[in-house]
Design a protein around this motif. Structure first.
Motif, PDB file in Angstrom:
ATOM      1  N   UNK A 192       0.877  -1.041   0.015  1.00 63.19           N
ATOM      2  CA  UNK A 192      -0.110  -0.011  -0.028  1.00 63.19           C
ATOM      3  C   UNK A 192       1.142   1.230   0.054  1.00 63.19           C
TER       4      UNK A 192
ATOM      5  N   UNK B  47       0.803   5.623   1.067  1.00 61.83           N
ATOM      6  CA  UNK B  47       0.305   6.608   1.885  1.00 61.83           C
ATOM      7  C   UNK B  47       0.837   7.867   1.431  1.00 61.83           C
TER       8      UNK B  47
ATOM      9  N   UNK C 146       1.546  12.027   2.548  1.00 64.70           N
ATOM     10  CA  UNK C 146       1.266  12.890   3.609  1.00 64.70           C
ATOM     11  C   UNK C 146       1.857  14.183   3.001  1.00 64.70           C
TER      12      UNK C 146
ATOM     13  N   UNK D 238       3.106  18.125   4.613  1.00 62.38           N
ATOM     14  CA  UNK D 238       3.715  19.039   5.773  1.00 62.38           C
ATOM     15  C   UNK D 238       3.853  20.297   5.335  1.00 62.38           C
TER      16      UNK D 238
ATOM     17  N   UNK E  92       4.184  16.387   9.550  1.00 64.68           N
ATOM     18  CA  UNK E  92       3.420  15.456   8.391  1.00 64.68           C
ATOM     19  C   UNK E  92       1.976  15.150   8.845  1.00 64.68           C
TER      20      UNK E  92
ATOM     21  N   UNK F 207      -1.476  12.971   7.319  1.00 66.51           N
ATOM     22  CA  UNK F 207      -1.797  12.158   6.458  1.00 66.51           C
ATOM     23  C   UNK F 207      -3.039  12.508   5.530  1.00 66.51           C
TER      24      UNK F 207
ATOM     25  N   UNK G  89      -4.465   7.064   1.650  1.00 65.28           N
ATOM     26  CA  UNK G  89      -4.101   5.621   1.422  1.00 65.28           C
ATOM     27  C   UNK G  89      -4.642   4.745   0.269  1.00 65.28           C
TER      28      UNK G  89
ATOM     29  N   UNK H 280      -4.301   1.354  -1.836  1.00 59.27           N
ATOM     30  CA  UNK H 280      -4.087  -0.164  -1.631  1.00 59.27           C
ATOM     31  C   UNK H 280      -4.062  -1.217  -2.860  1.00 59.27           C
TER      32      UNK H 280
ATOM     33  N   UNK I  37       4.803  13.930   0.856  1.00 60.82           N
ATOM     34  CA  UNK I  37       5.630  12.793   1.086  1.00 60.82           C
ATOM     35  C   UNK I  37       4.930  11.454   0.748  1.00 60.82           C
TER      36      UNK I  37
ATOM     37  N   UNK J  22       5.162   0.759   3.228  1.00 61.64           N
ATOM     38  CA  UNK J  22       5.876  -0.326   4.119  1.00 61.64           C
ATOM     39  C   UNK J  22       7.021  -0.760   3.565  1.00 61.64           C
TER      40      UNK J  22
ATOM     41  N   UNK K 167       7.114  -0.927   9.724  1.00 62.96           N
ATOM     42  CA  UNK K 167       7.909   0.172   9.744  1.00 62.96           C
ATOM     43  C   UNK K 167       7.379   0.756   8.241  1.00 62.96           C
ATOM     44  N   UNK K 168       7.406   2.301   8.107  1.00 62.80           N
ATOM     45  CA  UNK K 168       7.148   2.828   6.832  1.00 62.80           C
ATOM     46  C   UNK K 168       8.401   3.530   6.528  1.00 62.80           C
TER      47      UNK K 168
ATOM     48  N   UNK L 260       9.664   6.471   4.195  1.00 66.55           N
ATOM     49  CA  UNK L 260       9.182   7.670   3.471  1.00 66.55           C
ATOM     50  C   UNK L 260      10.244   8.236   2.193  1.00 66.55           C
ATOM     51  N   UNK L 261       9.422   8.632   1.213  1.00 61.44           N
ATOM     52  CA  UNK L 261       9.835   8.946   0.040  1.00 61.44           C
ATOM     53  C   UNK L 261      10.966  10.307   0.419  1.00 61.44           C
TER      54      UNK L 261
END
Lengths: 112, 112
Positions: free
Chosen positions: A31, A33, A35, A37, A43, A45, A48, A50, A88, A92, A99-100, A102-103
């Protein structure tokens, strides 16, 4: 290790112009997500995705998840000054439990 | 609900000093995370926890320690502060990996 890259790194637009940021993962994501900021903020949300090929809209924002589930995009139609911030994507970590990753983020500036 | 609360908001440390960044959440989330964000950069995972008594390292754990004695609290300890630890630190929590991350407002730390 898993990498999530975003392009462009920065984007300056005139108010009313469209904006797109692209997110590319080195591995398939279950999936993704997104965000936002704001400058000086934390950040927040947005959405999402999927399913493979999924498209979701939130007012002027359109989010897409690629067919191969390795890339995603966020498109903003007719930007406004309130869209200013860094966007961003996050996915997973492969085999990483909860844990995620982030780009690298895309910073958007909107000029009047 | 307060969500995720971080204290302090700002802190200046001298090289070699120690401090604890506090994070507490009132959403009964099992998963909690510490990220650092250097100026103009993305978020890097320092440590995370999947429940009380369980912690694990993220991408950049060196120079930090954590503990998770309760579901609500997840403090981050800096021992022997170094200038490279100057950053904004965000604590976050989530209910499940398919849920959004809830971020605190961050702690801006400067080490001189």
């Amino acid at each position: 290790g898993q990498q999530v890259m975003q392009i462009p790194q920065y984007q300056h637009v005139q108010e009313g112009e469209d904006f797109t940021t692209y997110c590319n993962s080195s591995t398939t994501l279950s999936n993704i997500q997104w965000y936002k900021q704001r400058p000086g903020g934390h950040p927040v949300f947005l959405i999402q995705l999927v399913k493979s090929g999924e498209v979701k809209k939130q007012k002027r924002l359109t989010f897409q998840f690629g067919e191969a589930k390795k890339n995603s995009s966020l498109h903003i139609t007719a930007t406004q000054t309130t869209d200013v911030g860094t966007y961003f994507c996050a996915g997973p970590v492969t085999g990483g439990g909860n844990k995620l990753t982030f780009g690298t983020g895309t910073q958007l500036k909107v000029e009047l | 609900n307060a969500g995720v609360t971080q204290t302090p908001k700002f802190r200046i440390l001298k090289i070699g000093q120690s401090m604890t960044l506090q994070c507490t959440q009132d959403m009964n989330h099992n998963y909690m995370y510490w990220y650092r964000q250097d100026p103009g950069m993305g978020l890097k995972l320092i440590y995370y926890s999947v429940g009380a008594g369980i912690t694990d390292k993220g991408e950049v754990p060196n120079g930090y320690n954590v503990s998770r004695s309760t579901t609500e609290d997840f403090p981050l300890r800096l021992e022997l502060a170094a200038p490279s630890q100057t950053s904004v630190y965000f604590c976050a929590s989530l209910a499940t990996i398919m849920s959004p991350l809830h971020f605190g407002n961050g702690t801006r730390l400067t080490v001189t």
